[in-house]
Design a protein around this motif. Sequence first.
Motif, mmCIF file in Angstrom:
data_model
loop_
_atom_site.group_PDB
_atom_site.id
_atom_site.type_symbol
_atom_site.label_atom_id
_atom_site.label_comp_id
_atom_site.label_asym_id
_atom_site.label_seq_id
_atom_site.Cartn_x
_atom_site.Cartn_y
_atom_site.Cartn_z
ATOM 1 N N HIS A 69 10.566 4.176 -13.626
ATOM 2 C CA HIS A 69 9.415 4.106 -14.528
ATOM 3 C C HIS A 69 9.484 2.879 -15.415
ATOM 4 O O HIS A 69 8.603 2.674 -16.254
ATOM 5 C CB HIS A 69 9.338 5.376 -15.388
ATOM 6 C CG HIS A 69 8.744 6.548 -14.665
ATOM 7 N ND1 HIS A 69 7.437 6.570 -14.235
ATOM 8 C CD2 HIS A 69 9.276 7.743 -14.316
ATOM 9 C CE1 HIS A 69 7.182 7.724 -13.644
ATOM 10 N NE2 HIS A 69 8.278 8.450 -13.672
ATOM 11 N N ASP A 70 10.519 2.068 -15.241
ATOM 12 C CA ASP A 70 10.731 0.868 -16.052
ATOM 13 C C ASP A 70 10.142 -0.336 -15.314
ATOM 14 O O ASP A 70 10.686 -0.777 -14.292
ATOM 15 C CB ASP A 70 12.239 0.692 -16.286
ATOM 16 C CG ASP A 70 12.566 -0.495 -17.179
ATOM 17 O OD1 ASP A 70 11.743 -1.413 -17.308
ATOM 18 O OD2 ASP A 70 13.676 -0.510 -17.745
ATOM 19 N N THR A 77 13.236 9.894 -10.481
ATOM 20 C CA THR A 77 12.441 9.168 -11.475
ATOM 21 C C THR A 77 12.921 9.407 -12.903
ATOM 22 O O THR A 77 12.257 9.001 -13.848
ATOM 23 C CB THR A 77 10.954 9.554 -11.379
ATOM 24 O OG1 THR A 77 10.778 10.912 -11.822
ATOM 25 C CG2 THR A 77 10.435 9.413 -9.959
ATOM 26 N N VAL A 78 14.071 10.058 -13.075
ATOM 27 C CA VAL A 78 14.549 10.421 -14.406
ATOM 28 C C VAL A 78 15.518 9.387 -14.959
ATOM 29 O O VAL A 78 15.456 9.022 -16.132
ATOM 30 C CB VAL A 78 15.210 11.819 -14.372
ATOM 31 C CG1 VAL A 78 15.877 12.150 -15.710
ATOM 32 C CG2 VAL A 78 14.177 12.884 -14.010
ATOM 33 N N ALA A 98 5.551 6.506 -10.634
ATOM 34 C CA ALA A 98 6.759 5.675 -10.616
ATOM 35 C C ALA A 98 6.473 4.339 -9.928
ATOM 36 O O ALA A 98 5.602 4.238 -9.066
ATOM 37 C CB ALA A 98 7.887 6.397 -9.879
ATOM 38 N N HIS A 99 7.199 3.313 -10.341
ATOM 39 C CA HIS A 99 7.195 2.054 -9.604
ATOM 40 C C HIS A 99 8.094 2.232 -8.385
ATOM 41 O O HIS A 99 9.220 2.735 -8.497
ATOM 42 C CB HIS A 99 7.733 0.916 -10.467
ATOM 43 C CG HIS A 99 6.926 0.658 -11.698
ATOM 44 N ND1 HIS A 99 5.697 0.031 -11.682
ATOM 45 C CD2 HIS A 99 7.180 0.960 -13.001
ATOM 46 C CE1 HIS A 99 5.232 -0.061 -12.909
ATOM 47 N NE2 HIS A 99 6.103 0.502 -13.733
ATOM 48 N N GLN A 108 0.830 -1.205 0.000
ATOM 49 C CA GLN A 108 0.000 0.000 0.000
ATOM 50 C C GLN A 108 0.866 1.257 0.000
ATOM 51 O O GLN A 108 0.603 2.215 -0.743
ATOM 52 C CB GLN A 108 -0.934 -0.019 1.215
ATOM 53 C CG GLN A 108 -2.001 -1.099 1.143
ATOM 54 C CD GLN A 108 -2.647 -1.385 2.492
ATOM 55 O OE1 GLN A 108 -2.163 -0.955 3.540
ATOM 56 N NE2 GLN A 108 -3.748 -2.122 2.471
ATOM 57 N N PHE A 109 1.908 1.254 0.816
ATOM 58 C CA PHE A 109 2.801 2.408 0.857
ATOM 59 C C PHE A 109 3.514 2.585 -0.477
ATOM 60 O O PHE A 109 3.644 3.704 -0.991
ATOM 61 C CB PHE A 109 3.820 2.251 1.983
ATOM 62 C CG PHE A 109 4.895 3.300 1.960
ATOM 63 C CD1 PHE A 109 4.595 4.631 2.198
ATOM 64 C CD2 PHE A 109 6.215 2.949 1.688
ATOM 65 C CE1 PHE A 109 5.583 5.607 2.164
ATOM 66 C CE2 PHE A 109 7.208 3.910 1.661
ATOM 67 C CZ PHE A 109 6.902 5.245 1.888
ATOM 68 N N ALA A 110 3.980 1.484 -1.066
ATOM 69 C CA ALA A 110 4.667 1.565 -2.358
ATOM 70 C C ALA A 110 3.750 2.182 -3.411
ATOM 71 O O ALA A 110 4.175 3.035 -4.208
ATOM 72 C CB ALA A 110 5.137 0.184 -2.791
#
Length: 384
Positions: A213-214, A186-187, A60-61, A48-50
């Motif tokens: 993001h992958d 996240t870049v 983002a993942h 949930q936190f993730a």
Amino acid sequence: MSVLPVPPSPILLLDLAAEHALLQPTLGEALREVLDLAAFIQGPAVGQFATELGEYLGGAHVVPCANGTDALTLALMSLELPAGAEIIIPAFTYVATLEAAALLGLRPVLVDVRPDTFNIDPAAVEAALTPRTGAIIAVHLFGQCADLEALRTISTRHGVALIEDNAQAIGATFRFTNGETSFAGTVGSVGTTSFFPSKNLGGLGDGGALLTHDQARAALLRQLANHGQSQKYHHQRIGLNSRLDTLQAALLRVKLPQLPHNTAARQAVAARYDAALAAVPGLAIPARDPRSSHVFHQYTIQLAETSRRDDLQNHLRRLGVPTMIYYPLPVHAQPAYAYLGYRPGQFPVAERLCDAVLSLPIHPLLTEEQQEYIIGGISAFFGS
């Protein structure tokens, strides 16, 4: 003997007790829920936190792990680099950035930082690239993004992975010239962060996370953080035992919604420092990159005369004002990293910063009265 002024109330670098008091009984409810469920490892609060942190960071993942140093180690492990590959790292950073590379048999290659933002110098990065370079680690120091535009360009042009050490800049953003705005961490290929209690989003113990993001990399990172397994007792890779405790995740879920408010409060404190200290002779306030927001994990000033830094720190200590030096010794001067063969003078900006910087109290609950007292003490020291 002159009588020293008395601070309006005890001044702390960071007042975690007061911050947590404001979140009672919600923290207590979260604790009781974990105790009642008794799923202390990989309980539902972790996922949930993730999910919630990933949504906050623009989709983002998020892969939780045990601490920020493990996050750096896992990020490098996910690149599957050969032994001895070179990792370009700023010379002005906390030692964990080097430590993760060294533990994996990779070679830290240090480069100097910019004298204004304290962040890694892209020109120095480009000059340090060799056929053995496996990754660049950009540290978003003190709460402000490194030059992600230049670093992403270098990374793409040379086919070298970019890792973002985002332990101090959670929630900061960077605006690219094409109009794109991205959250710090996240870049690049993967970002890392820490939930050490003193961080802007801190737990009540250790914790960390990886950001990407992958989707495929996120799956690999989850596997690496859980003994290299995707299915219990079936281990595809050599991994780590690096999991965020359910209790920490539950408490961080309570604190995450407070992060935007706390960031704004830190920025307000920084703005008051700026207004009062900008004209003080012999002192430089933190520079801002106009492309980056600044979440002020630290508010760090520089003294023009480095010989006066310790005197100022002692003066403020006598007034009841705590300060910190981040960092008193550059990483290439640490005995553990003597094997790298660097010499004094190779990184003049980083070396000067270690002699010149001083971090002032900054946290969301620092009152204007307390801050005026701090400012008064600094002004008195400089005779302004």
